[in-house]
Design an enzyme around this catalytic site. Structure first.
Site, PDB file in Angstrom:
ATOM      1  N   LYS A 105      -2.116   4.890  -3.564  1.00  0.00           N
ATOM      2  CA  LYS A 105      -3.259   5.887  -3.003  1.00  0.00           C
ATOM      3  C   LYS A 105      -2.943   7.397  -3.619  1.00  0.00           C
ATOM      4  CE  LYS A 105      -5.781   5.077   0.042  1.00  0.00           C
ATOM      5  NZ  LYS A 105      -7.337   4.833  -0.283  1.00  0.00           N
ATOM      6  N   ASN A 132      -9.358   7.863  -4.313  1.00  0.00           N
ATOM      7  CA  ASN A 132     -10.595   8.062  -3.425  1.00  0.00           C
ATOM      8  C   ASN A 132     -11.526   8.972  -4.010  1.00  0.00           C
ATOM      9  OD1 ASN A 132      -8.422   7.439  -0.518  1.00  0.00           O
ATOM     10  ND2 ASN A 132     -10.033   6.479  -0.990  1.00  0.00           N
ATOM     11  N   HIS A 177     -10.595  -4.926   1.586  1.00  0.00           N
ATOM     12  CA  HIS A 177      -9.975  -3.334   2.058  1.00  0.00           C
ATOM     13  C   HIS A 177      -9.537  -3.400   3.279  1.00  0.00           C
ATOM     14  CE1 HIS A 177     -11.218   0.786   2.994  1.00  0.00           C
ATOM     15  NE2 HIS A 177     -10.376   0.920   2.075  1.00  0.00           N
ATOM     16  N   SER A 178      -8.697  -2.170   3.270  1.00  0.00           N
ATOM     17  CA  SER A 178      -7.938  -1.838   4.767  1.00  0.00           C
ATOM     18  C   SER A 178      -8.426  -0.414   4.886  1.00  0.00           C
ATOM     19  CB  SER A 178      -6.391  -1.940   4.460  1.00  0.00           C
ATOM     20  OG  SER A 178      -5.952  -1.232   5.354  1.00  0.00           O
ATOM     21  N   ARG A 190      -8.273  16.448   7.326  1.00  0.00           N
ATOM     22  CA  ARG A 190      -7.557  17.539   7.138  1.00  0.00           C
ATOM     23  C   ARG A 190      -6.013  17.174   6.749  1.00  0.00           C
ATOM     24  NH1 ARG A 190     -11.765  18.929   6.353  1.00  0.00           N
ATOM     25  NH2 ARG A 190     -12.858  20.703   7.193  1.00  0.00           N
ATOM     26  N   ASN A 195     -14.580   0.621  -2.837  1.00  0.00           N
ATOM     27  CA  ASN A 195     -14.685   0.424  -1.460  1.00  0.00           C
ATOM     28  C   ASN A 195     -15.552   1.454  -0.718  1.00  0.00           C
ATOM     29  OD1 ASN A 195     -12.187   2.386  -1.298  1.00  0.00           O
ATOM     30  ND2 ASN A 195     -13.318   2.064   0.929  1.00  0.00           N
ATOM     31  N   TYR A 222       0.571  -1.445  -0.013  1.00  0.00           N
ATOM     32  CA  TYR A 222       0.070   0.022  -0.155  1.00  0.00           C
ATOM     33  C   TYR A 222       1.107   1.141  -0.050  1.00  0.00           C
ATOM     34  CZ  TYR A 222      -4.617   1.667   0.912  1.00  0.00           C
ATOM     35  OH  TYR A 222      -6.077   2.330   0.613  1.00  0.00           O
TER      36      TYR A 222
END
Length: 410
Positions: free
Chosen positions: A171, A201, A299-300, A383, A248, A133
């Site tokens: 990611k 995401n 998923h993590s 944030r 996810n 990841y």
């Protein structure tokens, strides 16, 4: 067997470095609430919940009136006691239910002297493969920043050497799509025999999602995960890009799964034992996916060893788990379970074979990281400490500048 007590302890376990994501950052630590459910026979079952950088201790303590004298074997009754779908419109307890379900399955396994996977249909694999990841991250003591393609490739080489990963997940959603595309292509060039996946995401526009998806069509992709928000957005990408799509975020319950079956938007569903409300719902969902030929991955959500054990038992019993699972686990410096972190071997982690979840708490580690939480407190997951005042929109247009190197305290 009846439940007599529930205890919740918040811990903060350090990460190697602060990890950046499309909506903010993990600020150098994972904040997790460890749950201990005690039965009248003296056994203690373990659960875990996290995400958001906040404690959930008070929420778990408030469940004691629901759990007092409940039989841990009565898992369907537990589901409606805690997370009745109508009542949950006012107080969504799905993730709380998941942690209690973990603990009840742990209790049942200990009581019967069998591992959790035997309660879920039986083990068909001894170890679960994982993807590396990969995150863009800030520098921390002993760990460099990851911002450029060269830094990302070098980091991935270390992970591959140390853990044996052959699948790599980036990611994204932090920097402008063109920069992240350059990074993704650098991974493909550096590891030509390995498989790749990219997850911004859901912050790309449909136009950017299409452009990115078409640009990676010739690479060795597992899938493109949540490039845009929502089932309709994913469907628009899927119709025009020759890369499998995964999610996810928008298939996390059975109603959404049904919608995806009837009008397919995602080819792969990432099952999360917390998001879905426990291990058992994930097994059920995997059965639906098997019926309709949807791919399944795991998923993590930033787990420590307890939730990782639930992911391993889930992975052990799913015949249609054809993708490596996700885990943040290699980003952690330590764990709260006996023996410390579970070990990777050739990119996989062995499924615990002891009764229940097969992991127990290390009291000294729990005390140490509970104190660390008291010292450092929580943090806002949505944030970024390096970008004061910033917040993400969907789709996002205010990406971080890849030319700027920032040094922040974790």
């Amino acid at each position: 067997m009846k439940i007599v007590d529930i205890r919740a302890t918040t811990v903060a376990v350090p990460l190697e470095a602060p990890l950046r994501h499309s909506n903010g950052a993990h600020w150098g630590r994972f904040v997790r609430t460890i749950v201990e459910v005690e039965a009248d026979n003296g056994l203690v079952g373990l659960g875990e919940m996290g995400g958001g950088g906040e404690s959930a201790e008070a929420a778990f303590r408030a469940l004691m009136p629901y759990l007092k004298d409940h039989d841990p074997f009565q898992l369907e009754a537990l589901r409606f006691k805690i997370a009745n779908p109508t009542a949950s419109l006012y107080n969504n307890r799905t993730q709380l239910l998941a942690a209690i379900e973990f603990a009840c399955i742990d209790l049942i396994g200990q009581h019967l002297g069998v591992p959790a996977y035997d309660l879920l249909g039986g083990r068909i694999r001894d170890a679960v493969p994982f993807a590396s990841y990969l995150f863009f991250r800030y520098a921390a003591e002993g760990y460099g920043e990851i911002r450029t393609p060269d830094q990302l490739v070098e980091h991935t080489k270390h992970l591959k050497d140390d853990h044996g990963f052959t699948v790599h997940k980036l990611k994204g959603g932090v920097f402008p799509p063109d920069h992240e595309l350059e990074c993704y292509r650098a991974l493909a060039e550096a590891f030509p025999g390995d498989r790749l996946r990219y997850d911004p995401n859901a912050v790309l526009s449909v136009a950017e999602g299409l452009r990115f998806g078409r640009a990676i069509e010739g690479l060795n992709n597992d899938y493109l995960e949540d490039p845009v928000w929502g089932l309709e957005g994913l469907r628009a990408i899927r119709e025009q890009v020759r890369v499998p799509l995964a999610t996810n975020t928008v298939v996390v319950n059975f109603e959404q799964l049904a919608s995806n079956v009837m009008r397919r938007a995602a080819d792969v569903v990432l099952l999360d034992t917390t998001f879905w409300g426990g291990i058992r719902p994930c097994v059920k969902a995997a059965g639906v996916c098997e019926t309709f030929q949807l791919g399944v991955a795991v998923h993590s959500s930033g787990e420590l060893g307890i939730q990782l054990a639930t992911m391993l038992h889930l992975g052990a019993v799913l015949p249609n788990l054809t993708y490596a699972a996700d885990a943040h686990y290699h980003q952690l410096r330590d764990d709260v379970i006996e023996g410390g972190k579970l070990a990777y071997s050739e990119g996989a982690i062995a499924v615990p074979s002891g009764p229940g979840l097969g992991v127990r708490l290390d009291p000294e580690r729990v005390a140490r990281y509970a104190e660390f939480y008291r010292e450092t407190g929580g943090y806002p997951y949505d944030r970024d400490p390096g970008r004061p005042g910033w917040y993400a929109t969907v789709p996002n247009e205010r990406f971080a500048d890849p030319a700027v190197s920032l040094d922040i305290a974790p």
